[in-house]
Enzyme design. Structure first.
Site, PDB file in Angstrom:
ATOM      1  N   LEU A  80       0.812  -1.213   0.000  1.00  0.00           N
ATOM      2  CA  LEU A  80       0.000   0.000   0.000  1.00  0.00           C
ATOM      3  C   LEU A  80       0.851   1.272   0.000  1.00  0.00           C
ATOM      4  O   LEU A  80       0.386   2.363   0.296  1.00  0.00           O
ATOM      5  CB  LEU A  80      -0.964  -0.001   1.198  1.00  0.00           C
ATOM      6  CG  LEU A  80      -2.001  -1.128   1.168  1.00  0.00           C
ATOM      7  CD1 LEU A  80      -2.934  -1.037   2.372  1.00  0.00           C
ATOM      8  CD2 LEU A  80      -2.817  -1.113  -0.124  1.00  0.00           C
ATOM      9  N   SER A  81       2.122   1.115  -0.379  1.00  0.00           N
ATOM     10  CA  SER A  81       3.072   2.227  -0.309  1.00  0.00           C
ATOM     11  C   SER A  81       2.763   3.374  -1.268  1.00  0.00           C
ATOM     12  O   SER A  81       2.574   3.172  -2.476  1.00  0.00           O
ATOM     13  CB  SER A  81       4.471   1.684  -0.622  1.00  0.00           C
ATOM     14  OG  SER A  81       5.357   2.741  -0.926  1.00  0.00           O
ATOM     15  N   ASN A  82       2.758   4.576  -0.717  1.00  0.00           N
ATOM     16  CA  ASN A  82       2.648   5.788  -1.540  1.00  0.00           C
ATOM     17  C   ASN A  82       3.913   5.982  -2.363  1.00  0.00           C
ATOM     18  O   ASN A  82       3.866   6.442  -3.499  1.00  0.00           O
ATOM     19  CB  ASN A  82       2.455   7.021  -0.648  1.00  0.00           C
ATOM     20  CG  ASN A  82       1.151   6.968   0.116  1.00  0.00           C
ATOM     21  OD1 ASN A  82       0.088   6.816  -0.475  1.00  0.00           O
ATOM     22  ND2 ASN A  82       1.225   7.096   1.438  1.00  0.00           N
ATOM     23  N   VAL A  84       5.984   3.749  -3.578  1.00  0.00           N
ATOM     24  CA  VAL A  84       6.077   2.857  -4.739  1.00  0.00           C
ATOM     25  C   VAL A  84       5.109   3.312  -5.836  1.00  0.00           C
ATOM     26  O   VAL A  84       5.468   3.334  -7.018  1.00  0.00           O
ATOM     27  CB  VAL A  84       5.831   1.390  -4.323  1.00  0.00           C
ATOM     28  CG1 VAL A  84       5.737   0.488  -5.551  1.00  0.00           C
ATOM     29  CG2 VAL A  84       6.949   0.904  -3.403  1.00  0.00           C
TER      30      VAL A  84
END
Ligand SMILES: *Cc1c(COP(=O)(O)O)cnc(C)c1O
Length: 334
Positions: A80-82, A84
């Protein structure tokens, strides 16, 4: 102009920031909370791929990758990384291949930033190991594979936490100080979330270099406060060395607060949810469950404990993250 300001201005950039991002008073929220006037610095509104602080960092990092002739960007974090998602966006826009290393196993439901990262065309690899540090090993292994195939990889550490990324936030400090001067306000404190600490490192260095008088108040959302603090100091020192500037980091009033992480990194907390809902209803502004919601929960608690007594103005750095609102973990929040 001093040598280091010239070096700062000479850093290659992609110019995705379109600065300045808005600095606006949160009038109804401030009135509801009592205490100082709160100002939102809207880095969530950076006009690229849903914005956020990671776009600022990548603006410099990917410009450097292109300068070095890279053809592939390799980075990673949780699904759920912003960071990435923003990396996949910048890679798409610059014609780079993007390899995204996620910790753990593929989740049953593809949602939020994971969904967006796939849509952006990144090649996704799961480490199969729930340990977050497995991403660092995965990035190394992936870089080696690209090299073996004759490619030219450029790796970006988890969260974009590196000296060059921090320098992007030094520019943000200069930008913010110019806005404050135009508005005739000088916040006594700057409140933000801290994760990998690249952003805080840049604010620390920028505050020292430009002589801002505010104190920095960071709410940690992933690691113990002491660790976040030392990461920020180390990255700020690295960024200062890269710029060859005389930074008095010790002169900055810097505090990192524990106590608002809840059940863990990326797990929404009841206090964070409360802060998100209150901010949405007072201002029409969406905070996120992983970072800014917990930072606002921290601000509300610290305010109630009298930590901002005597302050007229406080700046809240809105670092983005709204795609995480569209995930199962926050369903039933309102
Ligand atoms: C990554 C992130 C942060 C924290 O920034 P760091 O530089 O990793 O400390 C804060 N807010 C959002 C929305 C983020 O994505």
């Amino acid at each position: 102009m001093t040598a280091w300001t010239a070096s700062l201005d000479a850093l290659p950039r992609l110019s995705l920031v379109c600065e300045p991002t808005p600095l606006a008073p949160a009038r109804r929220l401030s009135a509801a909370l009592g205490g100082p006037q709160l100002w939102f610095k809207r880095d969530d509104l950076l006009p690229f791929a849903f914005g956020g602080n990671k776009v600022r960092s990548l603006d410099l990092i990917v410009a450097e990758a292109l300068r070095q002739g890279a053809d592939t960007l390799v980075t990673g974090a949780g699904p759920l990384s912003n960071h990435v998602r923003a990396s996949a966006g910048v890679a798409a826009m610059t014609g780079l291949r993007c390899i995204a290393i996620y910790w753990g196993a593929a989740p049953p439901r593809v949602e939020g930033n994971h969904w967006l990262t796939r849509m952006l065309g990144a090649e996704i690899v799961f480490t199969g190991d729930a340990d977050r540090a497995s991403v660092d090993r995965g990035i190394k292994a992936s870089v080696a594979k690209v090299v073996a195939r004759g490619g030219r990889p450029f790796s970006v550490p988890r969260g974009g936490a590196c000296a060059l990324g921090a320098l992007a936030h030094v520019l943000a400090v200069r930008e913010t100080l110019e806005q404050c001067a135009d508005l005739g306000v000088m916040p006594q404190a700057v409140v933000m979330a801290v994760g990998g600490a690249g952003t805080l490192a840049g604010w620390l260095l920028g505050t020292a270099l430009f002589g801002a008088t505010w104190r920095l108040e960071a709410i940690t959302v992933s690691r113990p406060a002491a660790e976040a603090l030392s990461r920020a100091r180390n990255l700020a020192a690295e960024a200062a060395a890269a710029l060859d500037c005389p930074a008095q980091l010790g002169s900055v009033k810097l505090f990192v607060h524990d106590g608002f992480l809840g059940a863990g990194y990326g797990v929404p907390s009841p206090e964070g949810k409360g802060a998100i809902v209150a901010t949405a209803r007072a201002e029409g502004v969406f905070l996120d469950p992983t970072y800014t919601g917990k930072a606002m929960a921290g601000y509300r608690t610290l305010l109630s404990q009298g930590r901002y007594a005597g302050a007229d103005d406080v700046l809240f750095l809105h670092t983005g993250g709204a795609p995480s609102l569209f995930t199962a973990a926050v369903e039933g929040m309102s």
